[in-house]
Scaffold this active site. Structure first.
Site, PDB file in Angstrom:
ATOM      1  N   HIS A 183      -3.062  -5.309  -1.515  1.00  0.00           N
ATOM      2  CA  HIS A 183      -2.875  -4.181  -2.437  1.00  0.00           C
ATOM      3  C   HIS A 183      -1.836  -4.523  -3.521  1.00  0.00           C
ATOM      4  O   HIS A 183      -0.791  -3.874  -3.638  1.00  0.00           O
ATOM      5  CB  HIS A 183      -2.458  -2.910  -1.678  1.00  0.00           C
ATOM      6  CG  HIS A 183      -2.710  -1.660  -2.469  1.00  0.00           C
ATOM      7  ND1 HIS A 183      -3.051  -0.450  -1.885  1.00  0.00           N
ATOM      8  CD2 HIS A 183      -2.662  -1.416  -3.800  1.00  0.00           C
ATOM      9  CE1 HIS A 183      -3.206   0.469  -2.826  1.00  0.00           C
ATOM     10  NE2 HIS A 183      -2.972  -0.098  -3.996  1.00  0.00           N
ATOM     11  N   ARG A 239      -9.632   1.801  -3.737  1.00  0.00           N
ATOM     12  CA  ARG A 239      -9.090   2.268  -2.466  1.00  0.00           C
ATOM     13  C   ARG A 239     -10.023   1.821  -1.344  1.00  0.00           C
ATOM     14  O   ARG A 239     -11.243   1.884  -1.480  1.00  0.00           O
ATOM     15  CB  ARG A 239      -8.964   3.802  -2.440  1.00  0.00           C
ATOM     16  CG  ARG A 239      -7.856   4.356  -3.319  1.00  0.00           C
ATOM     17  CD  ARG A 239      -6.457   4.004  -2.806  1.00  0.00           C
ATOM     18  NE  ARG A 239      -5.398   4.590  -3.615  1.00  0.00           N
ATOM     19  CZ  ARG A 239      -4.784   3.971  -4.632  1.00  0.00           C
ATOM     20  NH1 ARG A 239      -5.123   2.734  -4.964  1.00  0.00           N
ATOM     21  NH2 ARG A 239      -3.826   4.590  -5.308  1.00  0.00           N
TER      22      ARG A 239
END
Ligand code: NAP
Ligand code: GLV
Length: 309
Positions: A272, A224
């Site tokens: 991502h 993250r």
């Protein structure tokens, strides 16, 4: 009773097909077409808008569409009594292993240098970075981190890892707990972040921690964005203390167009995509968890609220 799908990033049609294949009678609804809110017993979610789960009075399961659950816990109105389950899927893990191996091996085999030689039509031989200078440190030795560590050991690399509790993984030197972090960083020429985002891991890789890495270390973040203090990473790269970074995740996603990462020559970026959930392989655990909560059992891979992941 019904299952509500809530995601702007995943394909509701593909998920419907995969779920109905396993449970043809499933009452499957796609947010915002909720119907009667009292019908919803399970929510299958990725980044659900804040407050919507609190509006489902008979909700018995919150199932993440991904391995991470930070996108659920960021909702200040999250109903505290409803179990949250994360996704543990062999295909997702396989993709993550593949992605991190790509990043680690690209650095080890100096792909950036060869790209620049190619641009200049320059035939130039460089040896791989010696294995002794390609020591990999994996932050997080869970489902994904442990699989990544094993795969990298398989390439003959020196691998160590860090987790909350100690681990025994063949060929991997294990460090754990707050005291284990700096020793792990100090022997990580290539640092791979695969931790969950929790109050303890947010901002973990700041200027002080980056300074604990060996000179010229390389940072890979596939977990993250919030785990890395982006300005500190850029400062460490610009100062030459860190040689570069391979980043899949960012504090703000999509990454703003004026962010320095986009054009920085020492940074490789992807949007991502390191591990993307595949409905066909992941649907079985969603149906299993639905059946478990209907029987009054806890779902598999339930998030431990005290640990935060
Ligand atoms: P997991 O199985 O829950 O593993 C988490 C690991 O982190 C465990 O080894 C845990 O230690 C360790 N950990 C947690 N808090 C810690 C702390 N404070 N200090 C030290 N170690 C700590 O999770 P996973 O399935 O491997 O997934 C990891 C993360 O990858 C997800 O949360 C998600 O954010 C990210 N992810 C990203 C993508 C992508 O596309 N970029 C795809 C999938 C997943 P213990 O083993 O001792 O519990
Ligand atoms: C993706 O980021 C996931 O958490 O599965």
């Amino acid at each position: 009773m019904a299952l509500l799908f809530v995601s702007d990033d995943d394909d509701p049609v593909a998920w419907g097909r995969a779920l109905w294949r396993l449970d043809p009678a499933l009452d499957y609804r796609v947010w915002p077409e909720v119907g009667a809110t009292g019908d919803i017993e399970a929510a299958l979610v990725w980044r659900p808008p804040a407050g919507i789960l609190a509006g489902l009075p008979n909700l018995a399961l919150i199932q993440s569409l991904g391995a991470g659950i930070d996108h659920i816990f960021s909702d200040p109105d999250l109903p505290a009594s409803v179990p949250v389950a994360r996704l543990v899927d062999a295909e997702l893990t396989r993709q993550m292993v593949e992605y991190v191996a790509l990043a680690v091996l690209s650095r080890h085999r100096r792909i950036d240098a060869f790209r620049s030689f190619q641009r200049d039509a320059e035939w130039r031989v460089l040896r791989p970075v010696p294995v002794a200078e390609s020591r990999v440190g994996v932050l997080g030795l869970g489902q994904i981190g442990a699989a990544v560590a094993r795969a990298l050991v398989g390439f003959g690399l020196e691998v160590s890892g860090w987790s909350r509790t100690g681990k025994h993984i063949a060929g991997v030197e294990s460090f754990h707990g707050p005291k284990g972090l700096v020793p792990l960083l100090a022997r990580s020429d290539i640092l791979v972040c695969l931790l969950p985002l929790t109050p303890r891991t947010g901002g973990l890789l700041d200027a002080r921690r980056l300074a604990a890495l060996p000179p010229g270390a390389y940072v890979i973040n596939a977990a993250r964005g919030e785990m890395v203090v982006e300005e500190d990473l850029l400062a460490a790269i610009d100062a030459g203390a860190v040689s570069g970074a391979w980043l899949d995740v960012f504090r703000t996603e999509p990454l703003p167009a004026d962010h320095r990462f986009w054009s920085h020559p020492a940074i490789t970026m992807t949007p991502h995509v390191a591990g993307l959930t595949v409905p066909e392989t992941a649907a079985a655990q969603v149906i299993e968890n639905l059946e478990r909560v209907r029987r009054g059992e806890p779902p598999r891979n339930r998030v431990d609220l005290a640990a935060g992941y």
